[in-house]
Write a protein that holds these residues in place. Sequence first.
Motif, PDB file in Angstrom:
ATOM      1  N   PHE A  16       0.791  -1.162   0.046  1.00  0.00           N
ATOM      2  CA  PHE A  16      -0.017  -0.008   0.085  1.00  0.00           C
ATOM      3  C   PHE A  16       1.016   1.322  -0.143  1.00  0.00           C
ATOM      4  N   ARG A  17       0.011   2.467  -0.222  1.00  0.00           N
ATOM      5  CA  ARG A  17       0.802   3.514   0.094  1.00  0.00           C
ATOM      6  C   ARG A  17       0.039   4.701   1.057  1.00  0.00           C
ATOM      7  N   VAL A  18       0.695   5.388   1.647  1.00  0.00           N
ATOM      8  CA  VAL A  18      -0.335   6.173   2.572  1.00  0.00           C
ATOM      9  C   VAL A  18       0.210   7.497   2.736  1.00  0.00           C
ATOM     10  N   ARG A  19      -0.597   8.555   2.448  1.00  0.00           N
ATOM     11  CA  ARG A  19      -0.185  10.136   2.748  1.00  0.00           C
ATOM     12  C   ARG A  19      -0.526  10.562   4.287  1.00  0.00           C
ATOM     13  N   MET A  20       0.648  10.972   4.768  1.00  0.00           N
ATOM     14  CA  MET A  20       0.524  11.282   6.116  1.00  0.00           C
ATOM     15  C   MET A  20       1.429  12.279   6.531  1.00  0.00           C
ATOM     16  N   THR A  54      -1.398  -3.808  -3.716  1.00  0.00           N
ATOM     17  CA  THR A  54      -1.664  -5.386  -3.998  1.00  0.00           C
ATOM     18  C   THR A  54      -2.159  -6.212  -3.045  1.00  0.00           C
ATOM     19  N   GLY A  55      -2.715  -6.920  -3.189  1.00  0.00           N
ATOM     20  CA  GLY A  55      -3.353  -8.141  -1.982  1.00  0.00           C
ATOM     21  C   GLY A  55      -4.685  -7.814  -1.479  1.00  0.00           C
ATOM     22  N   GLU A  56      -5.554  -7.399  -2.182  1.00  0.00           N
ATOM     23  CA  GLU A  56      -7.059  -7.194  -1.787  1.00  0.00           C
ATOM     24  C   GLU A  56      -7.404  -8.430  -1.696  1.00  0.00           C
ATOM     25  N   THR A  57      -7.131  -9.574  -2.356  1.00  0.00           N
ATOM     26  CA  THR A  57      -7.863 -10.840  -2.257  1.00  0.00           C
ATOM     27  C   THR A  57      -7.001 -11.783  -1.143  1.00  0.00           C
ATOM     28  N   THR A  58      -5.925 -11.264  -0.858  1.00  0.00           N
ATOM     29  CA  THR A  58      -5.201 -11.593   0.403  1.00  0.00           C
ATOM     30  C   THR A  58      -5.532 -11.269   1.587  1.00  0.00           C
TER      31      THR A  58
END
Length: 137
Positions: A16-20, A54-58
Amino acid sequence: MKRWYKGSCHCGAVTFRVRMDLDSGSSKCNCRFCWKQRNWNVGGLKPDDFELLTGETTLSTYARKNDSFEVSHRFCSNCGTQTHGNGYLEELGGAFVAVRVAAIDDLTVEELVSAPVTYCDGLHDNWWNRPDEIRHL
């Protein structure tokens, strides 16, 4: 100032990526769930500040809901690493995302040790106040 960070689970299936802005703070809670997970979050982020790459189904979910909030704790079903959570809480402005600090890959040690931490007394449903004891968190 907000900037984008990259994160992942241990096995790399979930990214993932996150803006913080880590200088805006992070949180640790003493509720039973957070205590058992040694949970450290950057929370209260808007959904637009988070992008699952990536990894929605995981991903698997452990969800909790009551009259005042709902939250889904997301974790990789392969390696068990908690990456983030999302939910709805009026006090946070509605829909939110919280990212597990330990799942962010490109935070430096200096950034981590200088990040402000707010302690929450979730054990007594007194979320907006600091618990008397925090050494174990």
